[in-house]
Design an enzyme around this catalytic site. Sequence first.
Site, mmCIF file in Angstrom:
data_model
loop_
_atom_site.group_PDB
_atom_site.id
_atom_site.type_symbol
_atom_site.label_atom_id
_atom_site.label_comp_id
_atom_site.label_asym_id
_atom_site.label_seq_id
_atom_site.Cartn_x
_atom_site.Cartn_y
_atom_site.Cartn_z
ATOM 1 N N ASP A 74 0.847 -1.194 0.000
ATOM 2 C CA ASP A 74 0.000 0.000 0.000
ATOM 3 C C ASP A 74 0.883 1.245 0.000
ATOM 4 O OD1 ASP A 74 -2.857 1.140 0.435
ATOM 5 O OD2 ASP A 74 -1.792 1.923 2.179
ATOM 6 N N TYR A 186 -0.676 11.710 3.320
ATOM 7 C CA TYR A 186 -1.470 11.956 2.119
ATOM 8 C C TYR A 186 -1.615 13.445 1.805
ATOM 9 C CZ TYR A 186 -2.841 7.054 2.350
ATOM 10 O OH TYR A 186 -2.821 5.681 2.366
ATOM 11 N N HIS A 241 -7.126 -6.338 -0.618
ATOM 12 C CA HIS A 241 -6.039 -5.366 -0.548
ATOM 13 C C HIS A 241 -4.993 -5.757 0.496
ATOM 14 C CE1 HIS A 241 -4.188 -1.366 -0.659
ATOM 15 N NE2 HIS A 241 -4.264 -1.323 0.651
#
Length: 267
Positions: A74, A186, A241
Site C-alpha cells: 500500500d 497523504y 487489498h
Amino acid sequence: MLLLHGFPEFWYSWRHQLREFKNEYRVVALDLRGYGETDAPFHRENYKLDCLITDIKDILDSLGYSKCVLIGHDWGGMIAWLIAICYPEMVMKLIVINFPHPNVFTEYILRHPAQLFKSSYYYFFQIPWFPEFMFSINDFKALKHLFTSHSTGIGRKGCQLTAEDLEAYIYIFSQPGALSGPINHYRNIFSCLPLKHHMVTTPTLLLWGEKDAFMEVEMAEVTKIYVKNYFRLTILSEASHWLQQEQPNIVNKLIWTFLKEETRKKD
C-alpha cells in the site's frame, strides 16, 4: 529485509512475514514516520515524500547495511517504489504488494473514473482535522469497518483478522494524536508526483489481490513498462487489498521463490 507497511497499519501487519523470514534474514518491520511509537512531527510539510524516502535510507544506514531486500504494501509500496527509483544501489530485490508504480497510479487515476472514485479518500484527507475526527468517532467504528467489512476487510477467502489483531490496531490509533501523522502522509502527495526519473532497474515482484477495493487491477498489469529489469506480476484471485495478512502462506511462498531464483536484466 526491510518491511514498509501501508495505511492505516503499523509494523504488526507484517507479523506473518517476520516469523517466516527471520531464520535467513535480519527482518526489520518499521513503523513509518508518524505511526505507532515513531516521532510524529506536527506540520504536514514534515511528511513530504522526500522526507519519507530519506527516513528509510537513514534507517538502513543506522542498521549497518548498504543494501536490503525491500518489501512494501500500500503506501509503504509507494515509498518502496520511490526508494528503488532514487537509490537503486540500496535495493537488491524489490517486492511490492498492492500498489502500482507511482507514475502508473497518477496517470491511471486521471483517466479512469472508477479509480478516481476508489481513491477519493486521498482528497478527503486534504481537509484539516476532520478525517481524524471521522476515524475516531463511535469508538473507531470507521477503522473497524475498514478491516472487517465484506467490501474492504481482511479475510475474504483467507485468514481472518482476530479480535486480538483488531484490538492491536485500535490501541495504536487510539493514542492521542495517533491519526494525524498517518493522514499527513497523504496531505503532501499532490505536490510531489509525478516523477521525472521513474524507471526501476531492480528485479521486481509485484503481488496483487484481485479483489482490492482500493486499486484497479489493470494498474498492476501496466506497471511492467516501468521496470527495466526482471519483473514478475502475480495476481491472486479472490484476495483483498490486505494480501500479506489475508494470504500469508501463499505470499510467503511467492516471496521465497522470487528471492531464491536467479533474476537477470531484460534485454
